[in-house]
Design a protein around this motif. Structure first.
Motif, PDB file in Angstrom:
ATOM      1  N   THR A 100       0.813  -1.215   0.000  1.00  0.00           N
ATOM      2  CA  THR A 100       0.000   0.000   0.000  1.00  0.00           C
ATOM      3  C   THR A 100       0.848   1.267   0.000  1.00  0.00           C
ATOM      4  O   THR A 100       0.309   2.361   0.067  1.00  0.00           O
ATOM      5  N   THR A 101       2.168   1.105  -0.083  1.00  0.00           N
ATOM      6  CA  THR A 101       3.080   2.251  -0.171  1.00  0.00           C
ATOM      7  C   THR A 101       4.062   1.996  -1.303  1.00  0.00           C
ATOM      8  O   THR A 101       4.277   0.837  -1.728  1.00  0.00           O
ATOM      9  N   THR A 127      -6.334   2.084   0.540  1.00  0.00           N
ATOM     10  CA  THR A 127      -6.838   1.995   1.908  1.00  0.00           C
ATOM     11  C   THR A 127      -7.645   3.262   2.197  1.00  0.00           C
ATOM     12  O   THR A 127      -7.789   4.138   1.321  1.00  0.00           O
ATOM     13  N   ASP A 129      -6.700   5.626   3.918  1.00  0.00           N
ATOM     14  CA  ASP A 129      -5.855   6.797   4.177  1.00  0.00           C
ATOM     15  C   ASP A 129      -4.558   6.834   3.368  1.00  0.00           C
ATOM     16  O   ASP A 129      -3.579   7.456   3.793  1.00  0.00           O
ATOM     17  N   ASN A 130      -4.491   6.199   2.188  1.00  0.00           N
ATOM     18  CA  ASN A 130      -3.223   6.206   1.453  1.00  0.00           C
ATOM     19  C   ASN A 130      -3.293   6.829   0.065  1.00  0.00           C
ATOM     20  O   ASN A 130      -2.450   6.555  -0.803  1.00  0.00           O
ATOM     21  N   GLU A 133      -0.183   8.498  -1.066  1.00  0.00           N
ATOM     22  CA  GLU A 133       0.850   7.522  -1.419  1.00  0.00           C
ATOM     23  C   GLU A 133       0.627   6.971  -2.824  1.00  0.00           C
ATOM     24  O   GLU A 133       1.577   6.788  -3.607  1.00  0.00           O
TER      25      GLU A 133
END
Length: 432
Positions: A100-101, A127, A129-130, A133
């Motif tokens: 996820t990063t 996600t 909150d990404n 990213e």
């Protein structure tokens, strides 16, 4: 290095022809019709009587590395893919750590460069909150964004309305395909509570799995995804469609994937295979399965993939809740679908379109998915025999060591797989 694949029946772009394929290093140098002989080759592969296809592109696999290598890893599962005529895979982000990063994606890419035997790409996962990213990724190096709109591993469930809207808007603006797992978690939890109470157990029988994750669970989530996709002109690809009603939602910039499991199995198979065919979304009714099969030939379904998801047999113990969901399918997906060709469900040309051409076109894979001069030489060679063979445990290359297809008979065999003309596997590149 110059290689010729001689005497095979090429199936490509809706046609069959008997021809030789000349490979120079990692590319197709020439396709020579019958009567034109290739000369000066260092190696010859005799494909007389066999069918020569573009290598299968499986756009949905879980190879479990990093973090879950007790049941699968990049080496074992890519060898299984290679044995099955699969030359390229898209791997999913729910590993440990999750992809996820940019950092975790780069680490996975570095592992793959050393361990993969087929070409590869990795989905970054969305996600709650990404989003910032995700903006850091190079769109030419990823197939798209994977979005879990149903209960999933860790914090990868995206269930906030505004975040969902923002993700669809971002993907639409970037021209990135968004592959979505569509199941409504609120409904699933409601059904779990009901069946626990009804059965008086914390782990109802697996036969109730398609009722816990029923048609309504899938349809409600898919309707939301389609609404958001059309609002933002996002290229939505709905993963593992399992119901007839979802098919009516496809069209325009919304495409759909059918998995081998949902094309082969129905609820009646829980009686003999139990949790071996437990997956999310659940294998459903015979009528749903037949609708999916029809959708292969009328253009409704765009791709066939596996959702290859190995678990150990110990992890598959239990019922509808405790047994893990998923099954290994990548090694035998092509021969299983060729069985549907024998059954008259689809033609071999349609199979090639769904498993090779369409994945390449839909996701913009550069120079793969077709047998064309100048393209990368990713090739599967298959042969049919009137004498069937039976899938035995010792044939399985996946680390988990089992298959829901054990004991099943097949008439087709993959007799050769060529990746990049016989050179090493590569990271896939995408045209945007």
């Amino acid at each position: 290095m110059k290689t010729v694949i001689r005497g095979g029946i090429i199936v490509n772009e809706g046609c069959q022809q008997k021809a030789d394929i000349v490979i120079s290093d990692d590319r197709i140098a020439a396709i020579l019709p019958l009567g034109e002989n290739a000369t000066g080759c260092d190696r010859e592969i005799d494909a007389t009587g066999a069918y020569v296809l573009p290598g299968v592109i499986d756009t949905h696999v879980h190879f479990r590395e990093p973090g879950m290598t007790h049941k699968a890893d990049m080496n074992s599962e890519s060898l299984a893919a290679l044995a099955g005529g699969v030359t390229s895979v898209f791997e999913m982000p729910n590993t440990v750590p999750q992809t996820t990063t940019l950092k975790t994606w780069e680490e996975k890419m570095a592992l793959a460069a050393e361990r993969m035997h087929v070409n590869y790409a990795f989905f970054p996962g969305a996600t709650n909150d990404n989003l910032d990213e995700l903006r850091r990724f190079d769109a030419h190096r990823i197939p798209g964004i994977k979005l879990f709109m149903g209960s999933s591993t860790g914090n990868m469930l995206v269930d906030r309305e505004q975040v969902l809207d923002d993700i669809f808007e971002f993907a639409g603006a970037m021209g990135l395909p968004l592959m979505a797992h569509c199941e409504d978690t609120e409904l699933i939890n409601k059904h779990i509570a009901y069946y626990k109470q009804l059965t008086g157990t914390d782990d109802p029988d697996v036969k109730l799995h398609p009722l816990i994750r029923d048609e309504e669970v899938c349809l409600k989530s898919t309707e939301l995804a389609v609404k958001l996709a059309r609002r933002h002109n996002t290229r939505l690809h709905v993963a593992h469609i399992s119901t007839e009603k979802e098919l009516s939602l496809l069209g325009l910039n919304v495409t759909g994937e059918a998995t081998v499991a949902h094309l082969l199995f129905s609820v009646v198979d829980y009686g003999t295979l139990g949790t071996r065919i437990k997956c999310n979304p659940a294998v459903k009714s015979f009528l749903d399965r037949e609708a999916l099969r029809r959708a292969l030939t009328d253009g409704t379904i765009t791709t066939i993939a596996t959702d290859h998801a190995p678990h150990t047999l110990e992890e598959k113990q239990g019922g509808a809740l405790k047994a893990m969901s998923g099954m290994p399918m990548v090694q035998f997906s092509l021969v299983a679908m060729l069985g549907l060709v024998d059954d008259g469900v689809l033609t071999i040309e349609q199979l090639v379109r769904l498993m090779c051409h369409n994945p390449a076109t839909l996701f913009g894979i550069s120079e793969r998915g077709f047998l064309r001069e100048g393209y990368k030489a990713d090739i599967a060679i298959v042969r049919r025999s009137d004498t069937p063979w039976t899938l035995q445990k010792e044939m399985i290359k996946s680390k988990c060591g089992w298959s829901p297809l054990e004991g099943r008979q097949f008439h087709w065999q993959v007799v050769g797989t060529v990746v990049n003309g016989g050179t090493s596997a590569e990271a896939l590149e995408f045209e945007r």
